[in-house]
Design a protein around this motif. Sequence first.
Motif, PDB file in Angstrom:
ATOM      1  N   ILE A 128      45.986  46.048  44.430  1.00 30.29           N
ATOM      2  CA  ILE A 128      44.821  45.154  44.298  1.00 30.29           C
ATOM      3  C   ILE A 128      43.676  45.725  45.124  1.00 30.29           C
ATOM      4  O   ILE A 128      43.872  46.150  46.271  1.00 30.29           O
ATOM      5  CB  ILE A 128      45.152  43.723  44.781  1.00 30.29           C
ATOM      6  CG1 ILE A 128      46.267  43.105  43.926  1.00 30.29           C
ATOM      7  CG2 ILE A 128      43.904  42.840  44.750  1.00 30.29           C
ATOM      8  CD1 ILE A 128      46.769  41.773  44.462  1.00 30.29           C
ATOM      9  N   MET A 150      46.008  36.234  41.949  1.00 22.26           N
ATOM     10  CA  MET A 150      46.639  37.390  41.307  1.00 22.26           C
ATOM     11  C   MET A 150      48.142  37.196  41.064  1.00 22.26           C
ATOM     12  O   MET A 150      48.777  38.024  40.414  1.00 22.26           O
ATOM     13  CB  MET A 150      46.417  38.647  42.154  1.00 22.26           C
ATOM     14  CG  MET A 150      45.018  39.205  42.078  1.00 22.26           C
ATOM     15  SD  MET A 150      44.656  39.954  40.476  1.00 22.26           S
ATOM     16  CE  MET A 150      43.097  40.790  40.843  1.00 22.26           C
ATOM     17  N   CYS A 157      41.462  40.077  36.909  1.00 20.98           N
ATOM     18  CA  CYS A 157      40.270  40.139  37.764  1.00 20.98           C
ATOM     19  C   CYS A 157      40.041  38.756  38.367  1.00 20.98           C
ATOM     20  O   CYS A 157      40.252  37.732  37.700  1.00 20.98           O
ATOM     21  CB  CYS A 157      39.061  40.568  36.934  1.00 20.98           C
ATOM     22  SG  CYS A 157      37.471  40.519  37.806  1.00 20.98           S
ATOM     23  N   VAL A 158      39.631  38.721  39.606  1.00 22.90           N
ATOM     24  CA  VAL A 158      39.286  37.459  40.276  1.00 22.90           C
ATOM     25  C   VAL A 158      37.820  37.526  40.683  1.00 22.90           C
ATOM     26  O   VAL A 158      37.401  38.468  41.374  1.00 22.90           O
ATOM     27  CB  VAL A 158      40.155  37.209  41.514  1.00 22.90           C
ATOM     28  CG1 VAL A 158      39.742  35.906  42.202  1.00 22.90           C
ATOM     29  CG2 VAL A 158      41.630  37.159  41.145  1.00 22.90           C
ATOM     30  N   ARG A 208      43.109  44.328  39.477  1.00 23.43           N
ATOM     31  CA  ARG A 208      44.317  45.130  39.600  1.00 23.43           C
ATOM     32  C   ARG A 208      43.865  46.582  39.445  1.00 23.43           C
ATOM     33  O   ARG A 208      43.238  46.949  38.440  1.00 23.43           O
ATOM     34  CB  ARG A 208      45.323  44.734  38.521  1.00 23.43           C
ATOM     35  CG  ARG A 208      45.756  43.274  38.615  1.00 23.43           C
ATOM     36  CD  ARG A 208      46.895  42.948  37.660  1.00 23.43           C
ATOM     37  NE  ARG A 208      47.142  41.515  37.634  1.00 23.43           N
ATOM     38  CZ  ARG A 208      47.896  40.856  38.512  1.00 23.43           C
ATOM     39  NH1 ARG A 208      48.483  41.536  39.486  1.00 23.43           N
ATOM     40  NH2 ARG A 208      48.064  39.546  38.421  1.00 23.43           N
ATOM     41  N   TYR A 235      43.465  40.460  29.565  1.00 26.24           N
ATOM     42  CA  TYR A 235      43.665  39.760  30.825  1.00 26.24           C
ATOM     43  C   TYR A 235      42.582  38.699  31.022  1.00 26.24           C
ATOM     44  O   TYR A 235      41.555  38.708  30.339  1.00 26.24           O
ATOM     45  CB  TYR A 235      43.656  40.733  31.999  1.00 26.24           C
ATOM     46  CG  TYR A 235      44.846  41.657  32.047  1.00 26.24           C
ATOM     47  CD1 TYR A 235      45.973  41.333  32.785  1.00 26.24           C
ATOM     48  CD2 TYR A 235      44.841  42.866  31.342  1.00 26.24           C
ATOM     49  CE1 TYR A 235      47.075  42.184  32.826  1.00 26.24           C
ATOM     50  CE2 TYR A 235      45.938  43.728  31.377  1.00 26.24           C
ATOM     51  CZ  TYR A 235      47.054  43.372  32.122  1.00 26.24           C
ATOM     52  OH  TYR A 235      48.125  44.219  32.149  1.00 26.24           O
TER      53      TYR A 235
END
Length: 388
Positions: A128, A150, A157-158, A208, A235
């Motif tokens: 990460i 995550m 993705c955050v 990631r 994602y």
Amino acid sequence: MTTTFWICIFLVFYTYIGYAIVLYLLVKLKRIVRPEKRDSETETELPHVTLMICAYNEEDIVDKKMENTNALDYPKEKLHVLWVTDGSNDLTNQRLAKYDNVTVAFKPERKGKTAALNHGIKEVKTDIVAMTDANTMLNDQAMKVIVAEMKNPKVGCVAGEKRVMARDDKQSAAEGEGLYWKYESCLKRLDSELHSAMGAAGELCAIRTTLFEEMPEDTLLDDFILSMLILKRGYKIAYTSDAYAMEYGSADINEESKRKKRIAAGGLQSCWRLRSLMNPFTHPLTAFQFVSHRVLRWTITPFALLLLIPLNVILVIDNQHPVYNIIWILQLLFYLAAFAGQTLAAKGKKNKLLYVPYYFLFMNANVFKGIAYLTKKQGGTWEKAKRA
């Protein structure tokens, strides 16, 4: 002409108000049909994470940024700090040298932030990587919140929240920017709950590492493109307000105009490069959210807003219906309020009621500046290519 007028009305209303209403109702419906299942909180071992900071000549902010970084509530042995300082020719690298927990990736040639990201990611060894700017300060729980998001294998993705601070009471540009980001944060939160947030801001986002795709060096909105490419791969972009980055807003409206112009140009560039995400047959929910939240703002709606003025005047002259007179009066009042907001802002005074319409028109005006900026930039690139 009448049809065009009402289409323009619809586009402006839907882009800035209607989509928020539709999104809110869809999220409410989803909560009823498919209630969210919360996993029981279990203590798990925290993974190794890299915090990557791209910086160019940031000697004045290095110590403050490192103080903030070292204050993060995350195991020190698992938080790897990477500064990418490509092109820096001040004392940034020398000041970073005194920190034992910092790795510096440096190339003497400056090619911009996108190139720095492409370079820096090659130095990341963790699964990460969180990316942030040198001039933004993170809350102490930011990394733990990102790691928690995550845990969902569907999240690639955050996106953290951007919070804008004013340096003083007279900084009206920051106030307008702050109001805008509060509205944006609300939309991102609803977008994320419905399906996925539409992009992440570079002030704080995490991915990631294996999902990073190298981007062309002329990319203007690298953070947005990077996150949307991850969405394209199936994602989700998760949005959380519990991990946030704080930064001062633009010092004045001229500085903010330059920033908005570049964002508008980057938005247009992104629409073209991510055009496959507008296909409702392959990406139904993404296409709906992307077009409604992003594409309309960066392409059609500013033109619709501009067209409303002459179209309304013609319809008033034709005297087809009293409703056109009412809309024309409302338009006049709105533009007068915007003018008053701009006048007060120029004098260092603030009035939220009047500044909001001014900032709204200011953002749309910068879309046209963005078009000129992108055209000039692409023209310059083409000329270089021809000479080569």
